[in-house]
Scaffold this active site. Structure first.
Site, PDB file in Angstrom:
ATOM      1  N   CYS A 132       0.794  -1.380   0.147  1.00 29.19           N
ATOM      2  CA  CYS A 132      -0.049  -0.134   0.131  1.00 29.19           C
ATOM      3  C   CYS A 132       0.976   1.494   0.039  1.00 29.19           C
ATOM      4  CB  CYS A 132      -1.047   0.095   1.225  1.00 29.19           C
ATOM      5  SG  CYS A 132      -0.039  -0.475   2.665  1.00 29.19           S
ATOM      6  N   HIS A 157      -1.769   0.682   7.205  1.00 27.00           N
ATOM      7  CA  HIS A 157      -2.193   0.813   5.859  1.00 27.00           C
ATOM      8  C   HIS A 157      -1.936   2.375   5.269  1.00 27.00           C
ATOM      9  CE1 HIS A 157      -4.117  -0.477   2.245  1.00 27.00           C
ATOM     10  NE2 HIS A 157      -5.234   0.517   2.412  1.00 27.00           N
ATOM     11  N   ASN A 211      -8.559   4.017  -2.050  1.00 27.28           N
ATOM     12  CA  ASN A 211      -7.947   2.884  -1.491  1.00 27.28           C
ATOM     13  C   ASN A 211      -7.193   2.001  -2.785  1.00 27.28           C
ATOM     14  OD1 ASN A 211      -6.972   0.831   0.155  1.00 27.28           O
ATOM     15  ND2 ASN A 211      -9.160   0.203   1.039  1.00 27.28           N
TER      16      ASN A 211
END
Length: 329
Positions: free
Chosen positions: A113, A275, A295
């Protein structure tokens, strides 16, 4: 007889001792967690997904990479000062010519990520700073596989600020999704079966895929700065409004993984890891202020890959670890 009566009274008393409510909701999982969250609040909705805790963690990184900025990183802070910002802002409409801002990518079963957030921000800001003349789709894999220990630990996680510093010093090539276009497309296939193993960090390749006409060294895009954004909502808004999307990191709990729509605010479920994502704007929904976020879990998660998270209270640490940079154009 007295002993038996006393024992019985103790047993009855213990039966009515209330459990720690917060500890109980933190251990909820699966459908029980979804049912509790959907009934306990009205800000956001969750849905059950058949997936193990281990599989959820495949998409996350070690929590240390999402921690609040150290003194060294805070020393790089740059602040944009504006008299005011609009109540609602969406980078997708503000810079509608930049296709990358609308793009939702898929990191698959790798905690990459941090590389995706950086690659997406770099793509967006290069387009914004060139007024749409340059629209590269930057390769997360080039950061993931080649930055090495300078950034962190590959699929186990990395520091967003280090990814941007690598962009400044070494440059990053283009690359789309799995089997996609560009110099180095993402090499890890999306998980479509719901039962996929954890991915290993790809090896670093300093060459472009077969058939790509530009040499690796010539395909590099560079930055000229990498900096932290001060830990307050107004500074983050001003940075986005003036320069474009930013990368941020935060702590993830299971109720976030099961997010479907609305304004997320941690309610229940266990902590899973860190994240990194891309913040593209802000607004208010039913009286609740939020950040608008892209995301990297594919378009089938959340609101077509995007989500909203409560703004102004450093929800899950998301306002404590925001970074940005300027493109060399």
């Amino acid at each position: 007889m007295k002993f038996l009566i006393l024992t019985a009274l103790c047993a009855v008393t213990l039966a009515f001792v209330p459990i720690n409510h917060q500890s109980a909701v933190e251990t909820l999982t699966g459908q029980a967690l979804v049912d509790y969250v959907n009934s306990a609040q009205s800000l956001f909705k969750t849905e059950h997904v058949e997936i193990t805790e281990e599989e959820m963690k495949f998409k996350l990184m070690d929590g240390k990479y999402a921690a609040a900025h150290s003194d060294e990183i805070r020393a790089t802070e740059q602040e944009v000062v504006l008299a005011s910002v609009p109540a609602t802002f969406d980078s997708r409409t503000q810079w509608s010519e930049c296709k990358s801002i609308k793009l939702i990518r898929d990191q698959a079963t790798c905690g990459s990520c941090w590389a995706f957030g950086a690659a997406e921000m770099i793509s967006d800001r290069t387009c914004i700073e060139t007024k749409g003349a340059q629209q590269p789709i930057i390769s997360p894999d080039d950061l993931l596989s080649c930055c090495g220990s300078s950034c962190g630990n590959g699929c186990e996680g990395g520091y967003p600020i280090q990814a941007l510093r690598w962009w400044d010093s070494k440059g990053v090539v283009t690359g789309g999704d799995y089997h996609g276009a560009g110099c180095k497309p993402y090499p890890i296939a999306p998980c479509t079966s719901g039962n996929c193993p954890e991915s290993k960090t790809p090896s670093c390749s300093m060459s472009c895929q077969s058939g790509y006409s530009t040499a690796y060294a010539k395909d590099k895009h560079f930055g000229v700065s990498a900096y932290a954004v001060p830990k307050n909502a107004a500074s983050i808004q001003a940075e986005i409004y003036a320069n474009g999307p930013v990368e941020a990191a935060f702590s993830v709990y299971e109720d976030f993984y099961k997010y479907k729509s609305g304004v997320y605010k941690h309610t229940a479920g266990k902590y899973l890891g860190g994240h990194a994502i891309k913040i593209i704007g802000w607004g208010t929904e039913s009286g609740s202020p939020y950040w608008l976020v892209a995301n990297s879990w594919g378009v089938n998660w959340g609101e077509s890959g995007f989500f909203k998270i409560y703004r102004g209270d450093d929800q899950c640490g998301i306002e404590s670890a925001v970074v940005a940079g300027k493109a060399k154009v």
